[in-house]
Design an enzyme around this catalytic site. Structure first.
Site, mmCIF file in Angstrom:
data_model
loop_
_atom_site.group_PDB
_atom_site.id
_atom_site.type_symbol
_atom_site.label_atom_id
_atom_site.label_comp_id
_atom_site.label_asym_id
_atom_site.label_seq_id
_atom_site.Cartn_x
_atom_site.Cartn_y
_atom_site.Cartn_z
ATOM 1 C CB SER A 10 -0.908 0.017 1.228
ATOM 2 O OG SER A 10 -1.538 1.273 1.352
ATOM 3 C CG HIS A 35 -4.018 -1.569 -1.688
ATOM 4 N ND1 HIS A 35 -5.069 -2.367 -2.081
ATOM 5 C CD2 HIS A 35 -4.505 -0.741 -0.746
ATOM 6 C CE1 HIS A 35 -6.153 -2.040 -1.390
ATOM 7 N NE2 HIS A 35 -5.837 -1.047 -0.582
ATOM 8 C CG ASP A 37 -5.190 2.455 0.989
ATOM 9 O OD1 ASP A 37 -6.123 1.656 0.827
ATOM 10 O OD2 ASP A 37 -4.105 2.135 1.521
ATOM 11 C CG MET A 39 -8.262 7.299 2.511
ATOM 12 S SD MET A 39 -7.352 7.333 4.072
ATOM 13 C CE MET A 39 -6.504 5.742 3.977
ATOM 14 C CG HIS A 68 -9.659 0.411 -0.514
ATOM 15 N ND1 HIS A 68 -9.149 0.085 0.732
ATOM 16 C CD2 HIS A 68 -10.999 0.537 -0.342
ATOM 17 C CE1 HIS A 68 -10.132 0.033 1.605
ATOM 18 N NE2 HIS A 68 -11.261 0.315 0.975
ATOM 19 C CG MET A 70 -11.307 3.494 1.994
ATOM 20 S SD MET A 70 -9.911 3.454 3.137
ATOM 21 C CE MET A 70 -8.560 3.445 1.947
ATOM 22 C CG MET A 139 -11.727 -2.598 5.222
ATOM 23 S SD MET A 139 -10.140 -2.174 4.453
ATOM 24 C CE MET A 139 -9.341 -1.249 5.780
ATOM 25 C CG ASP A 179 -6.091 -2.697 3.482
ATOM 26 O OD1 ASP A 179 -5.104 -2.512 4.199
ATOM 27 O OD2 ASP A 179 -6.548 -1.831 2.702
#
Length: 231
Positions: A10, A35, A37, A39, A68, A70, A139, A179
């Site tokens: 990540s 990966h 992330d 957000m 991913h 979020m 998660m 994760d």
């Protein structure tokens, strides 16, 4: 899907001042995915990056990008992230009231659809879309920050999800990804329960030897007879 364990570093834990170099380094070290992330400061209490950074990461590696989201209203941004280079796009069931349509949108855009569950969200929330995804992300921390401790109840959740997939004949076509708080110990536990894709941030980027860290996250995959098969 192959029974080997795949590792997805990540970049949340990478040095953003050297991001292209960091991505290239984990590729050389044997990573399977990168990966990413994303957000938004709304669904989770942090803000990270958008499609422009994904596009930059895409230029730095040939590895699949595991993105991913979020974020609230993920359907507004799916096409932009796929265009930027995302190969797998993961959306939260908690933010997607029209989840089937959102997963279809991901596939139509040209990426693999994936769905994610927060630690307190029941597995039944994804039961009706298991045949529509290539991956379910479980998660093992509450999303929003890196470096959190693994939630032990995740192991049983992975085991029960694996049973749900097996009951539908999907255990070989849908990956289980985990994760949060993944290290050599917790990796072995979730792989034994049925996970095959492991997201790790600080346990890779926080070390001096990325290749050794990645190798430590590839425990033996249990065979049906109970004997381990090296992933």
């Amino acid at each position: 899907m192959s029974p080997t364990v795949r590792v997805a570093p990540s970049i949340l834990s990478a040095d953003f001042g050297r991001l292209a170099d960091e991505v290239a380094a984990v590729e050389r070290a044997g990573a399977d995915y990168v990966h990413v992330d994303v957000m938004d400061g709304c669904f989770v209490p942090n803000i990270t990056l958008g499609p422009v950074v994904v596009e930059a990461v895409r230029r730095a590696t040939r590895l699949p990008l595991d993105v991913h989201l979020m974020i609230v209203q993920p359907e507004r941004y799916i096409d932009a992230f796929v265009k930027a280079g995302a190969n797998i796009v993961t959306v939260h069931v908690e933010t997607s009231p029209h989840l089937n349509r959102t997963l279809q949108q991901i596939r139509s855009a040209g990426a693999t659809p994936s769905v994610v569950l927060n630690p307190a969200t029941p597995l039944s929330a994804v039961e009706e879309v298991l045949s529509d995804v290539g991956q379910v992300l479980v998660m093992s921390v509450n999303p929003g920050f890196g470096g959190q401790s693994f939630i032990p109840a995740t192991v049983d959740r992975v085991r029960r999800l694996r049973a749900m997939l097996a009951a539908r004949g999907l255990e070989d076509t849908v990956d289980i990804e985990v994760d949060g708080g993944i290290n050599a110990k917790t990796a072995a536990e979730v792989v034994a329960a049925g996970a095959r894709v492991l997201v790790a941030g600080s346990s890779i980027f926080g070390t001096k030897d990325y290749a050794a860290a990645i190798r430590s996250l590839r425990p033996a995959v249990p065979s049906p007879s109970g004997r381990g098969k090296q992933g």
